[in-house]
Design a protein around this motif. Structure first.
Motif, PDB file in Angstrom:
ATOM      1  N   GLU A  54      28.258  53.598  68.997  1.00 38.25           N
ATOM      2  CA  GLU A  54      27.316  52.489  69.129  1.00 38.25           C
ATOM      3  C   GLU A  54      26.316  52.490  67.976  1.00 38.25           C
ATOM      4  OE1 GLU A  54      25.495  49.092  70.344  1.00 38.25           O
ATOM      5  OE2 GLU A  54      27.419  49.924  70.994  1.00 38.25           O
ATOM      6  N   THR A  55      25.892  53.678  67.560  1.00 35.24           N
ATOM      7  CA  THR A  55      24.990  53.772  66.408  1.00 35.24           C
ATOM      8  C   THR A  55      25.676  53.235  65.160  1.00 35.24           C
ATOM      9  OG1 THR A  55      23.858  55.701  67.324  1.00 35.24           O
ATOM     10  CG2 THR A  55      23.646  55.344  64.969  1.00 35.24           C
ATOM     11  N   VAL A  56      26.938  53.627  64.962  1.00 33.23           N
ATOM     12  CA  VAL A  56      27.701  53.134  63.817  1.00 33.23           C
ATOM     13  C   VAL A  56      27.851  51.627  63.891  1.00 33.23           C
ATOM     14  CG1 VAL A  56      30.004  53.106  62.775  1.00 33.23           C
ATOM     15  CG2 VAL A  56      28.936  55.275  63.388  1.00 33.23           C
ATOM     16  N   ARG A  57      28.119  51.115  65.101  1.00 30.41           N
ATOM     17  CA  ARG A  57      28.305  49.675  65.289  1.00 30.41           C
ATOM     18  C   ARG A  57      27.048  48.910  64.858  1.00 30.41           C
ATOM     19  NH1 ARG A  57      30.161  50.082  70.553  1.00 30.41           N
ATOM     20  NH2 ARG A  57      32.152  50.863  69.768  1.00 30.41           N
ATOM     21  N   GLN A  58      25.878  49.425  65.251  1.00 30.12           N
ATOM     22  CA  GLN A  58      24.636  48.745  64.894  1.00 30.12           C
ATOM     23  C   GLN A  58      24.339  48.874  63.403  1.00 30.12           C
ATOM     24  OE1 GLN A  58      21.225  48.939  67.327  1.00 30.12           O
ATOM     25  NE2 GLN A  58      22.331  49.234  69.244  1.00 30.12           N
ATOM     26  N   ALA A  59      24.705  50.025  62.817  1.00 34.26           N
ATOM     27  CA  ALA A  59      24.506  50.198  61.376  1.00 34.26           C
ATOM     28  C   ALA A  59      25.370  49.208  60.595  1.00 34.26           C
ATOM     29  CB  ALA A  59      24.835  51.633  60.974  1.00 34.26           C
ATOM     30  N   LEU A  60      26.626  49.041  61.023  1.00 37.72           N
ATOM     31  CA  LEU A  60      27.520  48.096  60.355  1.00 37.72           C
ATOM     32  C   LEU A  60      27.021  46.659  60.516  1.00 37.72           C
ATOM     33  CD1 LEU A  60      31.020  49.572  61.301  1.00 37.72           C
ATOM     34  CD2 LEU A  60      29.952  49.556  59.040  1.00 37.72           C
ATOM     35  N   GLU A  61      26.483  46.346  61.694  1.00 38.60           N
ATOM     36  CA  GLU A  61      25.955  45.007  61.915  1.00 38.60           C
ATOM     37  C   GLU A  61      24.789  44.735  60.972  1.00 38.60           C
ATOM     38  OE1 GLU A  61      25.339  41.234  63.024  1.00 38.60           O
ATOM     39  OE2 GLU A  61      27.078  42.494  63.494  1.00 38.60           O
ATOM     40  N   LEU A  62      23.947  45.757  60.752  1.00 41.89           N
ATOM     41  CA  LEU A  62      22.832  45.606  59.827  1.00 41.89           C
ATOM     42  C   LEU A  62      23.341  45.352  58.410  1.00 41.89           C
ATOM     43  CD1 LEU A  62      19.742  45.729  59.504  1.00 41.89           C
ATOM     44  CD2 LEU A  62      19.965  48.197  59.123  1.00 41.89           C
ATOM     45  N   LEU A  63      24.366  46.085  57.988  1.00 46.27           N
ATOM     46  CA  LEU A  63      24.937  45.895  56.654  1.00 46.27           C
ATOM     47  C   LEU A  63      25.626  44.539  56.536  1.00 46.27           C
ATOM     48  CD1 LEU A  63      26.400  49.453  55.972  1.00 46.27           C
ATOM     49  CD2 LEU A  63      24.306  48.453  55.046  1.00 46.27           C
ATOM     50  N   ARG A  64      26.224  44.076  57.638  1.00 45.53           N
ATOM     51  CA  ARG A  64      26.837  42.742  57.614  1.00 45.53           C
ATOM     52  C   ARG A  64      25.782  41.661  57.427  1.00 45.53           C
ATOM     53  NH1 ARG A  64      30.891  44.872  61.151  1.00 45.53           N
ATOM     54  NH2 ARG A  64      29.490  44.736  62.939  1.00 45.53           N
ATOM     55  N   ARG A  65      24.663  41.803  58.142  1.00 48.90           N
ATOM     56  CA  ARG A  65      23.596  40.803  58.018  1.00 48.90           C
ATOM     57  C   ARG A  65      23.052  40.732  56.602  1.00 48.90           C
ATOM     58  NH1 ARG A  65      21.216  42.841  62.960  1.00 48.90           N
ATOM     59  NH2 ARG A  65      19.470  43.616  61.713  1.00 48.90           N
ATOM     60  N   ASP A  66      23.042  41.882  55.919  1.00 49.99           N
ATOM     61  CA  ASP A  66      22.519  41.930  54.548  1.00 49.99           C
ATOM     62  C   ASP A  66      23.583  41.609  53.505  1.00 49.99           C
ATOM     63  OD1 ASP A  66      20.051  42.608  55.539  1.00 49.99           O
ATOM     64  OD2 ASP A  66      20.302  44.767  55.217  1.00 49.99           O
ATOM     65  N   GLY A  67      24.803  41.326  53.944  1.00 56.28           N
ATOM     66  CA  GLY A  67      25.860  40.919  53.023  1.00 56.28           C
ATOM     67  C   GLY A  67      26.559  42.048  52.299  1.00 56.28           C
ATOM     68  N   HIS A  68      26.368  43.307  52.753  1.00 54.55           N
ATOM     69  CA  HIS A  68      27.002  44.447  52.079  1.00 54.55           C
ATOM     70  C   HIS A  68      28.382  44.759  52.638  1.00 54.55           C
ATOM     71  CE1 HIS A  68      23.232  44.967  50.129  1.00 54.55           C
ATOM     72  NE2 HIS A  68      22.594  45.446  51.188  1.00 54.55           N
ATOM     73  N   VAL A  69      28.665  44.261  53.841  1.00 54.42           N
ATOM     74  CA  VAL A  69      29.922  44.541  54.521  1.00 54.42           C
ATOM     75  C   VAL A  69      30.407  43.251  55.168  1.00 54.42           C
ATOM     76  CG1 VAL A  69      30.935  45.708  56.532  1.00 54.42           C
ATOM     77  CG2 VAL A  69      29.498  46.993  54.954  1.00 54.42           C
ATOM     78  N   THR A  70      31.713  43.041  55.138  1.00 53.54           N
ATOM     79  CA  THR A  70      32.296  41.906  55.851  1.00 53.54           C
ATOM     80  C   THR A  70      33.395  42.435  56.758  1.00 53.54           C
ATOM     81  OG1 THR A  70      33.335  39.731  55.588  1.00 53.54           O
ATOM     82  CG2 THR A  70      34.040  41.450  54.076  1.00 53.54           C
ATOM     83  N   THR A  71      33.639  41.738  57.865  1.00 53.49           N
ATOM     84  CA  THR A  71      34.637  42.186  58.837  1.00 53.49           C
ATOM     85  C   THR A  71      35.624  41.063  59.126  1.00 53.49           C
ATOM     86  OG1 THR A  71      33.049  43.693  59.878  1.00 53.49           O
ATOM     87  CG2 THR A  71      34.991  43.105  61.161  1.00 53.49           C
ATOM     88  N   ASP A  72      36.913  41.414  59.119  1.00 56.65           N
ATOM     89  CA  ASP A  72      37.945  40.465  59.516  1.00 56.65           C
ATOM     90  C   ASP A  72      38.920  41.201  60.430  1.00 56.65           C
ATOM     91  OD1 ASP A  72      39.593  42.024  57.873  1.00 56.65           O
ATOM     92  OD2 ASP A  72      39.437  40.642  56.177  1.00 56.65           O
ATOM     93  N   ARG A  73      40.071  40.635  60.667  1.00 57.23           N
ATOM     94  CA  ARG A  73      41.010  41.243  61.615  1.00 57.23           C
ATOM     95  C   ARG A  73      41.554  42.574  61.118  1.00 57.23           C
ATOM     96  NH1 ARG A  73      46.234  40.254  60.031  1.00 57.23           N
ATOM     97  NH2 ARG A  73      46.529  38.706  58.385  1.00 57.23           N
ATOM     98  N   ARG A  74      41.415  42.852  59.822  1.00 55.56           N
ATOM     99  CA  ARG A  74      41.911  44.121  59.287  1.00 55.56           C
ATOM    100  C   ARG A  74      40.852  45.220  59.324  1.00 55.56           C
ATOM    101  NH1 ARG A  74      43.063  43.360  53.616  1.00 55.56           N
ATOM    102  NH2 ARG A  74      41.431  41.778  53.736  1.00 55.56           N
ATOM    103  N   GLY A  75      39.619  44.856  59.664  1.00 60.77           N
ATOM    104  CA  GLY A  75      38.549  45.851  59.707  1.00 60.77           C
ATOM    105  C   GLY A  75      37.378  45.448  58.846  1.00 60.77           C
ATOM    106  N   SER A  76      36.478  46.403  58.577  1.00 68.50           N
ATOM    107  CA  SER A  76      35.289  46.150  57.756  1.00 68.50           C
ATOM    108  C   SER A  76      35.572  46.539  56.308  1.00 68.50           C
ATOM    109  CB  SER A  76      34.105  46.952  58.287  1.00 68.50           C
ATOM    110  OG  SER A  76      33.745  46.525  59.592  1.00 68.50           O
TER     111      SER A  76
END
Length: 247
Positions: A54-76
């Motif tokens: 869950e901590t990782v999930r929230q960290a990834l969400e933060l990076l997604r909001r800032d445009g550093h990570v994108t997620t699609d059906r293949r993963g982040s």
């Protein structure tokens, strides 16, 4: 290992997921995870950082909001721009690697955590069957000519002193792309002076040659060994050396 919750404060008082996001962003920025490459899964990241998924999930969400990570059906995937082009050095990793922009594009480059070939273990001072980071590289021209394969094993010293290499351990399952093109730059940035010895051996009964490179630091400690096999009929090896200016 105990798992912390996303909002447990770090020593600095910030939520834990923010600290994990910052650490992961650091790995993205130093090209440990190159732009466009798929990130490890949530479970692997949780084990790597010693936190809950869950901590990782929230960290990834933060990076997604800032445009550093994108997620699609293949993963982040990492979306940071590539690191600036640096002046070429006398050493290229792995030895014999071809320009990915040319006809000899890299077909495959991966890492595993396994016992290296016996000759590699001996050269690196590793106990028999002791696992380490092993990099495999394969390239060929557009028509299949000039095929090159290389296997590199890293020493315990390299993994202990070069943080960017050590970070690959938790992703070394043989499936993720891992060019490690900046490996020698990472070593130099860690304060290591690189000394290399290259030997070229014809392979009997074939048109191929084997190039073996052993790299030591300024203390004569082995850092890595690479064995490259190249079709000498179809390709040529080019070595570039930089001679320091007179002081």
């Amino acid at each position: 290992m105990a798992r912390t919750t996303p909002h447990d404060p770090s020593p600095a008082g910030e939520p834990l997921y923010q600290r994990i996001a910052a650490e992961l962003l650091g790995e993205l920025r130093d090209s440990t995870i190159p732009p466009g490459e798929r990130l490890p899964g949530e479970r692997q990241l949780a084990e790597h950082f010693g936190v809950s998924r869950e901590t990782v999930r929230q960290a990834l969400e933060l990076l997604r909001r800032d445009g550093h990570v994108t997620t699609d059906r293949r993963g982040s995937h990492a979306t940071l721009p590539a690191a600036p082009v640096e002046p070429p050095s006398a050493l290229t990793f792995p030895v014999g690697s071809l320009d990915p922009g040319g006809a000899g594009a890299v077909d495959r480059a991966t890492v595993t955590w396994e016992a290296p070939p016996p000759a590699h273990a001996e050269a690196l001072g590793l106990a028999p069957h002791r696992p380490t980071l092993v990099h495999r590289y394969e390239s060929a021209g557009s028509g299949g000519q000039g095929r090159r394969t290389a296997v590199t094993s890293f020493s315990a010293v390299a993994l202990a002193e070069v943080a960017e290499l050590a970070r690959y351990r938790h992703r070394a399952d043989g499936t993720c792309a891992a060019q490690l093109r900046r490996a020698y730059d990472w070593m130099r940035r860690a304060g290591l002076t690189l000394h290399h010895r290259d030997s070229i051996t014809p392979l009997p009964g074939t048109p191929s040659v084997r190039v073996t490179r052993l790299v030591h630091d300024q203390y004569a400690r082995p850092l890595e060994i690479t064995e490259l096999v190249v079709d000498a009929q179809q390709d040529a090896l080019v070595y570039e050396f930089t001679v320091p200016a007179a002081g």
